[in-house]
Design an enzyme around this catalytic site. Structure first.
Site, PDB file in Angstrom:
ATOM      1  N   SER A 130      -2.097   0.535  60.000  1.00 47.67           N
ATOM      2  CA  SER A 130      -1.930   0.849  58.572  1.00 47.67           C
ATOM      3  C   SER A 130      -2.989   1.803  58.031  1.00 47.67           C
ATOM      4  CB  SER A 130      -1.895  -0.440  57.754  1.00 47.67           C
ATOM      5  OG  SER A 130      -0.717  -1.140  58.067  1.00 47.67           O
ATOM      6  N   ASN A 166       5.070  -7.963  50.361  1.00 48.86           N
ATOM      7  CA  ASN A 166       4.169  -7.280  51.309  1.00 48.86           C
ATOM      8  C   ASN A 166       3.335  -6.197  50.632  1.00 48.86           C
ATOM      9  OD1 ASN A 166       5.992  -5.173  50.990  1.00 48.86           O
ATOM     10  ND2 ASN A 166       5.823  -4.551  53.132  1.00 48.86           N
ATOM     11  N   GLY A 199      12.726 -16.027  60.744  1.00 48.77           N
ATOM     12  CA  GLY A 199      11.499 -15.962  59.942  1.00 48.77           C
ATOM     13  C   GLY A 199      11.642 -14.999  58.775  1.00 48.77           C
ATOM     14  N   ASP A 238       9.341  -3.936  52.871  1.00 48.20           N
ATOM     15  CA  ASP A 238       9.984  -4.089  54.190  1.00 48.20           C
ATOM     16  C   ASP A 238      11.496  -3.840  54.074  1.00 48.20           C
ATOM     17  OD1 ASP A 238       7.750  -4.636  55.734  1.00 48.20           O
ATOM     18  OD2 ASP A 238       7.851  -6.791  55.375  1.00 48.20           O
ATOM     19  N   ALA A 244      10.958 -11.732  58.425  1.00 43.79           N
ATOM     20  CA  ALA A 244      11.586 -10.433  58.682  1.00 43.79           C
ATOM     21  C   ALA A 244      13.105 -10.585  58.801  1.00 43.79           C
ATOM     22  CB  ALA A 244      11.011  -9.813  59.955  1.00 43.79           C
ATOM     23  N   TYR A 268       7.098  -2.716  67.748  1.00 44.09           N
ATOM     24  CA  TYR A 268       6.808  -1.308  68.069  1.00 44.09           C
ATOM     25  C   TYR A 268       5.749  -1.166  69.149  1.00 44.09           C
ATOM     26  CZ  TYR A 268       3.504  -2.517  64.380  1.00 44.09           C
ATOM     27  OH  TYR A 268       2.579  -3.172  63.606  1.00 44.09           O
ATOM     28  N   LYS A 272       2.789 -13.397  53.591  1.00 43.22           N
ATOM     29  CA  LYS A 272       3.770 -12.744  52.713  1.00 43.22           C
ATOM     30  C   LYS A 272       4.402 -13.714  51.711  1.00 43.22           C
ATOM     31  CE  LYS A 272       4.902  -8.987  55.900  1.00 43.22           C
ATOM     32  NZ  LYS A 272       5.952  -8.243  56.613  1.00 43.22           N
TER      33      LYS A 272
HETATM   34  P1  NAP Z   1       7.945 -15.067  61.734  1.00 47.30           P
HETATM   35  O1  NAP Z   1       8.128 -15.420  60.283  1.00 47.30           O
HETATM   36  O2  NAP Z   1       6.946 -15.790  62.549  1.00 47.30           O
HETATM   37  O3  NAP Z   1       9.397 -15.199  62.411  1.00 47.30           O
HETATM   38  C1  NAP Z   1       9.665 -14.943  63.733  1.00 47.30           C
HETATM   39  C2  NAP Z   1      10.877 -15.764  64.147  1.00 47.30           C
HETATM   40  O4  NAP Z   1      11.133 -15.475  65.508  1.00 47.30           O
HETATM   41  C3  NAP Z   1      10.649 -17.252  64.053  1.00 47.30           C
HETATM   42  O5  NAP Z   1      11.023 -17.751  62.806  1.00 47.30           O
HETATM   43  C4  NAP Z   1      11.502 -17.809  65.179  1.00 47.30           C
HETATM   44  O6  NAP Z   1      12.833 -18.061  64.720  1.00 47.30           O
HETATM   45  C5  NAP Z   1      11.584 -16.652  66.169  1.00 47.30           C
HETATM   46  N1  NAP Z   1      10.708 -16.894  67.311  1.00 47.30           N
HETATM   47  C6  NAP Z   1       9.361 -17.074  67.310  1.00 47.30           C
HETATM   48  N2  NAP Z   1       8.906 -17.272  68.563  1.00 47.30           N
HETATM   49  C7  NAP Z   1      10.000 -17.220  69.364  1.00 47.30           C
HETATM   50  C8  NAP Z   1      10.183 -17.376  70.771  1.00 47.30           C
HETATM   51  N3  NAP Z   1       9.153 -17.604  71.602  1.00 47.30           N
HETATM   52  N4  NAP Z   1      11.439 -17.279  71.264  1.00 47.30           N
HETATM   53  C9  NAP Z   1      12.487 -17.020  70.432  1.00 47.30           C
HETATM   54  N5  NAP Z   1      12.358 -16.885  69.096  1.00 47.30           N
HETATM   55  C10 NAP Z   1      11.137 -16.974  68.576  1.00 47.30           C
HETATM   56  O7  NAP Z   1       7.579 -13.546  61.874  1.00 47.30           O
HETATM   57  P2  NAP Z   1       8.148 -12.328  60.992  1.00 47.30           P
HETATM   58  O8  NAP Z   1       7.197 -12.025  59.914  1.00 47.30           O
HETATM   59  O9  NAP Z   1       9.566 -12.607  60.648  1.00 47.30           O
HETATM   60  O10 NAP Z   1       8.033 -11.112  62.044  1.00 47.30           O
HETATM   61  C11 NAP Z   1       8.844 -11.133  63.196  1.00 47.30           C
HETATM   62  C12 NAP Z   1       8.597  -9.906  64.067  1.00 47.30           C
HETATM   63  O11 NAP Z   1       8.942  -8.728  63.345  1.00 47.30           O
HETATM   64  C13 NAP Z   1       7.149  -9.740  64.493  1.00 47.30           C
HETATM   65  O12 NAP Z   1       7.152  -9.283  65.827  1.00 47.30           O
HETATM   66  C14 NAP Z   1       6.618  -8.681  63.551  1.00 47.30           C
HETATM   67  O13 NAP Z   1       5.566  -7.954  64.126  1.00 47.30           O
HETATM   68  C15 NAP Z   1       7.857  -7.817  63.377  1.00 47.30           C
HETATM   69  N6  NAP Z   1       7.855  -7.079  62.109  1.00 47.30           N
HETATM   70  C16 NAP Z   1       7.833  -5.716  62.195  1.00 47.30           C
HETATM   71  C17 NAP Z   1       7.847  -4.979  61.030  1.00 47.30           C
HETATM   72  C18 NAP Z   1       7.834  -3.481  61.131  1.00 47.30           C
HETATM   73  O14 NAP Z   1       7.513  -2.822  60.147  1.00 47.30           O
HETATM   74  N7  NAP Z   1       8.218  -2.915  62.251  1.00 47.30           N
HETATM   75  C19 NAP Z   1       7.863  -5.602  59.767  1.00 47.30           C
HETATM   76  C20 NAP Z   1       7.895  -6.998  59.739  1.00 47.30           C
HETATM   77  C21 NAP Z   1       7.883  -7.734  60.909  1.00 47.30           C
HETATM   78  P3  NAP Z   1      13.624 -19.385  65.230  1.00 47.30           P
HETATM   79  O15 NAP Z   1      12.625 -20.502  65.144  1.00 47.30           O
HETATM   80  O16 NAP Z   1      14.714 -19.498  64.253  1.00 47.30           O
HETATM   81  O17 NAP Z   1      14.101 -19.154  66.623  1.00 47.30           O
END
Ligand code: NAP
Length: 407
Positions: free
Chosen positions: A15, A77, A119, A93, A121, A192, A56
Site C-alpha cells: 500500500s 476499509n 469471509g 473493496d 471479501a 496476488y 474491517k
Molecule cells: P477472511 O474473512 O478470513 O475469510 C476467508 C474465508 O476463506 C474464511 O471465511 C473461510 O470461509 C475461507 N477459508 C479460510 N481458510 C480456509 C482453508 N484453509 N480452506 C478453505 N477455506 C478457507 O478473509 P477475507 O478478508 O475475506 O480475505 C480473503 C482473501 O482475500 C485473503 O487472501 C485476502 O488477502 C484476499 N483479499 C484480497 C483483496 C485484494 O485487494 N486483492 C482484498 C480483500 C481480500 P469458510 O469458513 O466459509 O470456508
C-alpha cells in the site's frame, strides 16, 4: 496530508508504494493489536486511512457515518476524517472487485458463479456479482454448499476464490479441482502473491480466463485516494500502477542448455535491474552439501532432479529475483508450475557447437546433439520468450531488458 494503513501484520504491504503513486500525501503503516484500536483512534492525526485484516468490521464502531456501500457490506476499509472531526467509513473493496471483474472481460449476467469462502471479501464479491446479475453460490467448508457436494454446481461459469488457500507461503495449494466444471469460462483469485496461484495455473492450462487480485488491490487504493484527497483520479492510473507492481513482483527465470550463458546473463541482468541474482545450481550444492558431479555419482540423475525440484519449489515462491536454472530442469514437468507461478521464463538459445561440457556431468557423458533434440521441445514449452546468445552476451542482456520494458 497524512494518511496510512491500519492492520495487524503489515510488513509485506504494497500500500505505501501504491499510494505514493496515487496522491500527494504521506502514507504510514500502523500495526496495532486489537486492544490498541481505541487508543489508535483517540491519538491518530491521519485525515484518512485504510483498514485491513482483521479490523474491517471492528472499525465500524469508530465511524460516525457509513456510506451506503459500507453499510450494505458491513465492513469498512477506508476512513476519512472530515473538517468537523466526523469519521466517514467507506468500502472501496467493492469498487476494487468491480474493476477487476470488468477487466477480466467475464460476463456473469444470468450465470452461476461460485464464490469460495464466506469471509469479509466473499460478502463484497457476492454483492458486486449480484449487481451484475449473477446467480452466486457461496462454497464454505461448513455451509450447505461445501467442497464435498461440488457436483451440485457443475454448471458454474465462473469461480471466484476469496479464501487464502494457495497464498504465499502455502503456494501450490488449491481449494478445488477445476475438472468438476465443464462449462467454466474463467477463474478470479483475490490472492496476488503468487501472481498465479495453483487455481489460476489450472485455469490457464485449460485455456480459461485467469486473473489474480493485484488489479483489485490497486483499484481499491485508487478509490481510497479519491476519498482522501477529494479529487478524482484517472482510471488509467490503475493499469499504470498495476503493471509497474506486477513487473517488480515477478521473477525473471532463465532456462536453456548447460553452458548457454544463463548464469552470466542472469548476473548482468540482476545488476542492471538492481535485483537479487540466484543460481539454482549453487542452491542445489548448498542443499546437498556436495558438488553436482558428486551428487550424480552418489544418487544418479534421479537423486539430483529431486533435490533440484525441492530447490525450485523454494525459489519459485520468491518475488523480484533473477534466477538461472540448471539445463535439465525442464525434464520434470512439475518444475513448470513452480517456476511459472511468479515469473516470466526466458529460453537462452546458443549454438550447440559453442557449449562447454567440462564440469557438467550430463553434457560430458553423452551426445550433446541428442540431448538438445530431446530438450528443445521442453524448453519451448516452458518459455514465455526466446533470447539468442550467439554473439555478444551484452546483446542478450539488452534484449531481455528491452522486453522487460514492454511487459
Ligand atoms: P477472511 O474473512 O478470513 O475469510 C476467508 C474465508 O476463506 C474464511 O471465511 C473461510 O470461509 C475461507 N477459508 C479460510 N481458510 C480456509 C482453508 N484453509 N480452506 C478453505 N477455506 C478457507 O478473509 P477475507 O478478508 O475475506 O480475505 C480473503 C482473501 O482475500 C485473503 O487472501 C485476502 O488477502 C484476499 N483479499 C484480497 C483483496 C485484494 O485487494 N486483492 C482484498 C480483500 C481480500 P469458510 O469458513 O466459509 O470456508
Amino acid at each position: 496530508m497524512h494518511c496510512g494503513l491500519l492492520g495487524r501484520k503489515l510488513s509485506h504491504s504494497y500500500s505505501p508504494q501504491i499510494h505514493k503513486l496515487l496522491g500527494d500525501y504521506t502514507y504510514e503503516l500502523f500495526e496495532r493489536e486489537p486492544q490498541m484500536l481505541k487508543s489508535f483512534f483517540e491519538e491518530t492525526e491521519c485525515t484518512g486511512f485504510n483498514v485491513t485484516i482483521p479490523y474491517k468490521k471492528d472499525v465500524l464502531s469508530f465511524c460516525d457515518e457509513l456510506t451506503p456501500t459500507a453499510q450494505l457490506l458491513g465492513s469498512v476499509n477506508t476512513i476519512v476524517k472530515k473538517e468537523d472531526g466526523r469519521r466517514i467509513g467507506h468500502n472501496t473493496d467493492y469498487y476494487g472487485f468491480l474493476s477487476m471483474l470488468e477487466r477480466s472481460g467475464l460476463d456473469v449476467s444470468d450465470k452461476k458463479v461460485l464464490v469460495l469462502g464466506s469471509g469479509g471479501a466473499s460478502v463484497t464479491v457476492c454483492a458486486v456479482l449480484k449487481s451484475r446479475g449473477a446467480n452466486t453460490v457461496v462454497i464454505s467448508r461448513t455451509g450447505e454448499n461445501n467442497y464435498s457436494n461440488l457436483h451440485r454446481h457443475c454448471d458454474a461459469a465462473v469461480i471466484v476464490n476469496t479464501t487464502p488457500v494457495g497464498m504465499y507461503p502455502n503456494n501450490g495449494e488449491s481449494p478445488l479441482s477445476l475438472a468438476h466444471f465443464p462449462k467454466l469460462e474463467g477463474v478470479l483469485d483475490l490472492i496476488y502473491n503468487p501472481a498465479r496461484t495453483k487455481l489460476l495455473l489450472d485455469a490457464q492450462s485449460r485455456g480459461l480466463v485467469a486473473q489474480c487480485g493485484l488489479w483489485m488491490l490497486v483499484a481499491q487504493a485508487k478509490e481510497s485516494a479519491e476519498f482522501f484527497t477529494g479529487k478524482s483520479i484517472d482510471e488509467s492510473l490503475i493499469a499504470t500502477i498495476h503493471d509497474q507492481l506486477a513487473a517488480q513482483m515477478k521473477n525473471i527465470v532463465l532456462i536453456g542448455m548447460p553452458g548457454c550463458g544463463k548464469s552470466t546473463i542472469g548476473l548482468q541482468l540482476a545488476n542492471a535491474l538492481g535485483r537479487e541474482f540466484i543460481d539454482a545450481d549453487e542452491r542445489i550444492i548448498n542443499e546437498a552439501g556436495i558438488s553436482i558431479p558428486e551428487i550424480f555419482d552418489r544418487s544418479g540423475e534421479e537423486g539430483f532432479r529431486s533435490i533440484e525440484t525441492k530447490v525450485l519449489s523454494q525459489l519459485g515462491k520468491l518475488s523480484g529475483a533473477v534466477i538461472a536454472t540448471g539445463g535439465g530442469c525442464v525434464t520434470k514437468p512439475e518444475n513448470y508450475e513452480l517456476l511459472h507461478q511468479n515469473a516470466v521464463i526466458y529460453f537462452i538459445k546458443r549454438d550447440i557447437g559453442s557449449l562447454p561440457v567440462d564440469g557438467r556431468p550430463l553434457s560430458a557423458s553423452g551426445d550433446l546433439q541428442k540431448m538438445y533434440a530431446e530438450r528443445l521441445p521442453l524448453y519451448e514449452a516452458f518459455a514465455d520468450a526466446r533470447i539468442c546468445n550467439d554473439k555478444d552476451i551484452c546483446d542478450a542482456v539488452n534484449e531481455i531488458l528491452r522486453l522487460e520494458k514492454t511487459v
